[in-house]
Design a protein around this motif. Structure first.
Motif, short mmCIF file in Angstrom:
data_model
loop_
_atom_site.label_atom_id
_atom_site.label_comp_id
_atom_site.label_asym_id
_atom_site.label_seq_id
_atom_site.Cartn_x
_atom_site.Cartn_y
_atom_site.Cartn_z
N LEU A 261 -3.77 3.25 14.60
CA LEU A 261 -4.07 1.84 14.38
C LEU A 261 -5.46 1.49 14.93
N LEU B 61 -8.58 0.12 12.73
CA LEU B 61 -9.24 -1.16 13.02
C LEU B 61 -10.73 -0.97 13.28
N SER C 187 -13.64 -2.55 11.00
CA SER C 187 -14.69 -3.41 11.54
C SER C 187 -16.07 -2.86 11.22
#
Length: 482
Positions: free
Chosen positions: A21, A25, A29
């Protein structure tokens, strides 16, 4: 179906899930940041560079058109002017993942440049060999003097700028050709975008660094969970673990504090249960003993003792049932484990049964010394051997063997009673098989006690059909060397 596939696709451990995860992420980003940078910063910058470059090209085209033929030939030769576009300049760039951003920026620059240039002034980006931009200029206005542009360009090919000037001036005679021609110009620095590639690589490096930092943090958070797992296993094995630390993060400290409170509550419940069992044993056995004595004293001398014998038989059954309940409730959790030889315990029990007229055939392999609770293990073996005598009747045997990770004790008989599948159901407390109807005094706790003691030692209870007929009950224990 989709949910099941999604669950199978997820990593099994919490550590792996959190790292996956975190990486997702971080990458999301970074992709969003790069997308914003390209669309709102870099693209306008490249488009402004194209607009400025288009102004420069149109100005240069006007200057060349207004320059006298002789000077124009010299300038055109310095710009590598050609009547035909070189083949390497007309080739499309090869697709490459490493050059994806450069190809993207090249397309943005050319599209914006074509919007600002006249339609009859196409542009080509040469990627093979030297990086140059080819622009097709307008045909020069006809005039006197000078050789053709192609001749001037051909004679300056391969020379320095000074040589190009002299050769071009030597061939300026007659008038300029009327056909448009191509010139090569250097590519603006803003259109190359080499600096942004370094920024992208730096962003990817920072993403990897963030993932590694998250991995280290997750390992630090998982250590209290591993301690909790070890402590819970010790509690399930009947041991008393040391209190968990409560000086970490508040969430982990709360879990440790709750576990310590649960352990204390279990210890208090265990002490209360032991006290209650001791009270029950005393309060029931005392009147039973008095009842035996009263019946013996009340029977007249020389009277019929059949009633007394039957009554004592019933009292013995009550004692047996009471002892089974005590055994199931206790199962040896509070007994101290010791290192010992399991084969020696089996031989001693087999000798005791042989003295009662029940011979067990022994086939004992070499076993390593293991740590076990002597009374609990003796109770386990006695229950299995007693069951073999009562429900099997013949072909009594005990054999042992060891593997690298476990040792096994198999108690077998040649009976034709319950199958292995039926015996699996008798692990539950108070379950009695169909072959137990003819035997009084049982409670259906025998196999439950055996399995409970086996699990207390980290082992398991298994049922297997015996070769040649009959049944074998296996007790598989992990090897915990002394």
């Amino acid at each position: 179906m989709t949910r099941a596939l999604w669950q199978r696709a997820l990593p099994r451990t919490l550590l792996a899930r959190n790292i996956a995860l975190l990486i997702a992420l971080v990458m999301l980003s970074q992709v969003c940041s790069i997308g914003v940078l390209l669309h709102y910063v870099q693209r306008p910058r490249v488009e402004r560079a194209a607009a400025v470059f288009a102004t420069y090209v149109t100005t240069l085209d006007s200057l060349l058109a207004a320059t006298p033929p002789a000077a124009r030939a010299v300038l055109s030769a310095r710009l590598d002017a050609r009547e035909q576009l070189p083949p390497e300049a007309d080739a499309a760039p090869r697709p490459s993942l490493m050059r994806a951003y450069r190809n993207y920026q090249r397309g943005v620059f050319l599209d914006s440049l074509r919007k600002h240039l006249p339609a009859d002034m196409p542009a080509r980006w040469q990627t093979e060999g030297a990086q140059r931009l080819w622009i097709r200029m307008h045909a020069p206005v006809g005039g006197a003097g000078g050789s053709s542009l192609a001749d001037a360009a051909g004679h300056v090919s391969g020379h320095t700028s000074g040589d190009a000037s002299s050769h071009a001036s030597d061939h300026v005679s007659g008038r300029m050709p009327a056909a448009p021609y191509w010139i090569a110009l250097p590519i603006p620095e803003d259109a190359q975008g080499s600096g942004l590639e370094a920024a992208i690589l730096l962003s990817l490096g920072l993403g990897v660094l963030a993932a590694l930092a998250g991995y280290a943090i997750q390992l630090h958070l998982n250590e209290p969970l591993r301690e909790l797992t070890r402590a819970a296993r010790r509690v399930s094995a009947g041991e008393t673990p040391a209190p968990l630390p409560t000086d970490g993060p508040s969430e982990i400290a709360a879990v440790g504090s709750a576990f310590n409170q649960m352990t204390r509550a279990l210890q208090e419940a265990e002490a209360t249960r032991a006290l209650m069992l001791a009270g029950i044993s005393h309060d029931i056995r005392t009147p039973l003993t008095k009842l035996r004595l009263s019946m013996a004293m009340a029977m007249p001398q020389g009277g019929d003792s059949s009633f007394v014998i039957a009554a004592e038989s019933y009292l013995d059954q009550i004692e047996t049932i009471l002892q089974q309940f005590m055994d199931y409730a206790g199962s040896g959790e509070r007994e101290e484990a010791q290192a010992g030889d399991l084969n020696a315990l089996i031989e001693r029990l087999a000798g005791d049964f042989a003295g009662l007229g029940h011979a067990f055939e022994l086939s004992l392999g070499t076993l390593p010394p293991i740590v076990y609770r002597p009374i609990g293990m003796m109770r386990l073996l006695m229950n299995l051997m007693q069951n073999a005598i009562v429900y099997g009747g013949s072909g009594l045997a005990v054999r042992t063997w060891a593997t690298r990770d476990a040792l096994t004790v198999a108690v077998g008989d040649r009976g034709k009673g319950l199958s292995a599948a039926e015996l699996e159901k008798l692990k539950a407390p108070f379950q009695r098989g169909r072959n137990a109807r003819a035997h009084s005094g049982g409670t259906g706790l025998g196999l439950s006690i055996v399995e409970r003691i086996a699990r207390l030692h980290g082992g398991s209870l298994q049922f297997h059909a015996r070769e040649g007929g009959g049944l074998e009950v296996w007790v598989v224990l992990p090897v915990a060397r002394a």
